[in-house]
Design a protein around this motif. Structure first.
Motif, short mmCIF file in Angstrom:
data_model
loop_
_atom_site.label_atom_id
_atom_site.label_comp_id
_atom_site.label_asym_id
_atom_site.label_seq_id
_atom_site.Cartn_x
_atom_site.Cartn_y
_atom_site.Cartn_z
N MET A 138 -80.08 47.34 -46.70
CA MET A 138 -78.89 47.05 -45.91
C MET A 138 -78.96 47.79 -44.58
N PRO A 139 -78.42 47.19 -43.52
CA PRO A 139 -78.31 47.92 -42.25
C PRO A 139 -77.23 48.98 -42.34
N ARG A 140 -77.39 50.04 -41.57
CA ARG A 140 -76.37 51.10 -41.58
C ARG A 140 -75.02 50.60 -41.08
N THR A 141 -75.03 49.49 -40.36
CA THR A 141 -73.78 48.91 -39.86
C THR A 141 -73.02 48.13 -40.93
N ALA A 142 -73.60 47.95 -42.10
CA ALA A 142 -72.91 47.24 -43.18
C ALA A 142 -71.64 47.99 -43.54
N PRO A 143 -70.59 47.28 -43.95
CA PRO A 143 -69.35 47.97 -44.33
C PRO A 143 -69.60 49.01 -45.42
N ALA A 144 -68.98 50.19 -45.24
CA ALA A 144 -69.16 51.27 -46.20
C ALA A 144 -68.76 50.83 -47.60
N ARG A 145 -67.72 50.01 -47.69
CA ARG A 145 -67.28 49.52 -49.00
C ARG A 145 -68.37 48.70 -49.67
N SER A 146 -69.06 47.88 -48.90
CA SER A 146 -70.12 47.05 -49.47
C SER A 146 -71.25 47.91 -50.02
N ILE A 147 -71.62 48.93 -49.26
CA ILE A 147 -72.67 49.84 -49.72
C ILE A 147 -72.26 50.53 -51.01
N ARG A 148 -71.00 50.97 -51.07
CA ARG A 148 -70.50 51.63 -52.28
C ARG A 148 -70.54 50.69 -53.48
N LEU A 149 -70.15 49.43 -53.27
CA LEU A 149 -70.13 48.48 -54.38
C LEU A 149 -71.53 48.18 -54.90
N VAL A 150 -72.48 48.09 -53.99
CA VAL A 150 -73.87 47.86 -54.41
C VAL A 150 -74.37 49.04 -55.24
N GLU A 151 -74.09 50.23 -54.78
CA GLU A 151 -74.51 51.43 -55.52
C GLU A 151 -73.78 51.52 -56.86
N ALA A 152 -72.50 51.20 -56.87
CA ALA A 152 -71.72 51.28 -58.11
C ALA A 152 -72.23 50.32 -59.17
N ALA A 153 -72.81 49.20 -58.73
CA ALA A 153 -73.35 48.22 -59.68
C ALA A 153 -74.69 48.67 -60.26
N GLY A 154 -75.24 49.75 -59.73
CA GLY A 154 -76.48 50.29 -60.27
C GLY A 154 -77.73 49.93 -59.49
N ALA A 155 -77.58 49.26 -58.36
CA ALA A 155 -78.76 48.90 -57.56
C ALA A 155 -79.19 50.08 -56.71
N SER A 156 -80.45 50.09 -56.35
CA SER A 156 -80.99 51.08 -55.42
C SER A 156 -80.76 50.57 -54.00
N VAL A 157 -80.20 51.40 -53.13
CA VAL A 157 -79.89 50.98 -51.76
C VAL A 157 -80.85 51.66 -50.78
N ARG A 158 -81.41 50.84 -49.89
CA ARG A 158 -82.26 51.34 -48.80
C ARG A 158 -81.59 50.98 -47.49
N LEU A 159 -81.26 51.97 -46.67
CA LEU A 159 -80.57 51.73 -45.41
C LEU A 159 -81.55 51.72 -44.25
#
Length: 319
Positions: free
Chosen positions: A98-119
């Motif tokens: 995800m780009p760092r400009t992605a909404p913070a809420r979206s990043i949190r939801l992706v992480e909460a679902a258990g996915a690995s996030v790369r910014l």
């Protein structure tokens, strides 16, 4: 080109995993626009947007070896949320870039679902990281450049054709073009007289610029609407739009935010600006088509916070 049989097959596959979302007449929007309006409420879909359909279709198409190795996606928000949630439900490991400009809420939801996030610094660099992750064995679940994903998104159009048989014009938001490609393919087969219009925001004009140039090309992205901000469309989505879409209309960010406020006030639904942009575009369609227009709106998602809407409302002087 995606055919109706591909979309019908996707519908059968994903039926037990996604919601057949409501298609409802909107008295409030009908009064606002001066013509009958029907809304397809994809913001009530699992994960808050239509993206769950295509992600699920792709995940269910994987081999056992691919499922075991895991998947990767690039997303400005909704595709990543959908893939993360649906992959977790199907016991598939997911990585979302995800780009760092992605909404913070979206990043949190992706992480909460258990996915690995790369910014990354932007959507272009996010896509540039994907080949390396694919070399590590991950299967790419592309947000739009994949016939299986497009067929999954096309189930929106299949349901719309079944649930609203009197529409003359349907408006669909465009990021990379997967949703409009699938919806247009479904409607061309089931309701061939219906005109399909695309809608983009200024600064996220990948499809309209591609159509003007005669093919996909990189575009500069500056819109606040990150969920529509693809750095380019694909040849696959371009071909569908060129063949099946009446025209792609472009509206300013300010009017997209105003549209979200109007959706809340007149339709009583909470939409992100990627759906809000449909209302200013619908006014243009209404003016062109005239009194016989019966408009359908694919309300693609509702993943936006009160704080974001409040900040944009103040920024654009919409108080």
């Amino acid at each position: 080109m995606i055919g109706i049989s591909d979309i019908e097959a996707a519908a059968r596959i994903i039926a037990g995993h996604v919601v057949h979302t409501p298609t409802v007449p909107s008295p409030g929007l009908s009064e606002l626009l001066g013509t009958p309006v029907t809304a397809k409420l994809e913001l009530l879909q699992r994960t808050g947007s239509f993206k769950a359909r295509g992600a699920t279709a792709k995940l269910l198409s994987l081999s056992e070896a691919e499922r075991a190795a895991g998947v990767v996606a690039v997303s400005g928000g909704n595709h990543g949320i959908a893939l993360a949630v649906m992959a977790a439900a199907l016991d598939v490991k997911a990585t979302v870039v995800m780009p760092r400009t992605a909404p913070a809420r979206s990043i949190r939801l992706v992480e909460a679902a258990g996915a690995s996030v790369r910014l990354t610094d932007g959507m272009d660099t996010a896509f540039e990281l994907v080949p390396r992750l694919r070399d590590e064995g991950l299967t790419l679940v592309h947000p739009f450049d994949d016939p299986v994903v497009i067929a999954g998104q096309g189930t929106v159009g299949l349901e719309l054709a079944e649930d609203a048989d009197d529409l003359t014009d349907v408006l669909v938001s465009i990021g990379g073009g997967g949703l409009i490609a699938g919806v247009a393919a479904a409607l061309r087969a089931r309701r061939p007289g219906v005109r399909v219009w695309g809608v983009e925001t200024a600064g996220a004009q990948a499809m309209s610029e591609a159509l003007a140039a005669g093919g996909p090309l990189p575009v500069a992205v500056s819109s606040i609407v990150t969920t529509l901000s693809a750095p380019s469309v694909s040849r696959l989505t371009y071909d569908h739009a060129a063949a099946l879409v009446e025209e792609v209309l472009v509206v300013p960010d300010r009017e997209a935010v105003r549209g979200s406020l109007e959706f809340a006030e007149h339709a009583k639904v909470w939409t992100e600006p990627a759906a809000g942009c449909l209302l200013p575009a619908a006014r243009q369609v209404r003016e062109r088509v005239g009194d016989g227009a019966r408009i359908g709106l694919v309300v693609c998602g509702g993943n936006v916070t009160h704080q974001e809407i409040s900040e944009w409302t103040a920024r654009f002087g919409l108080d």
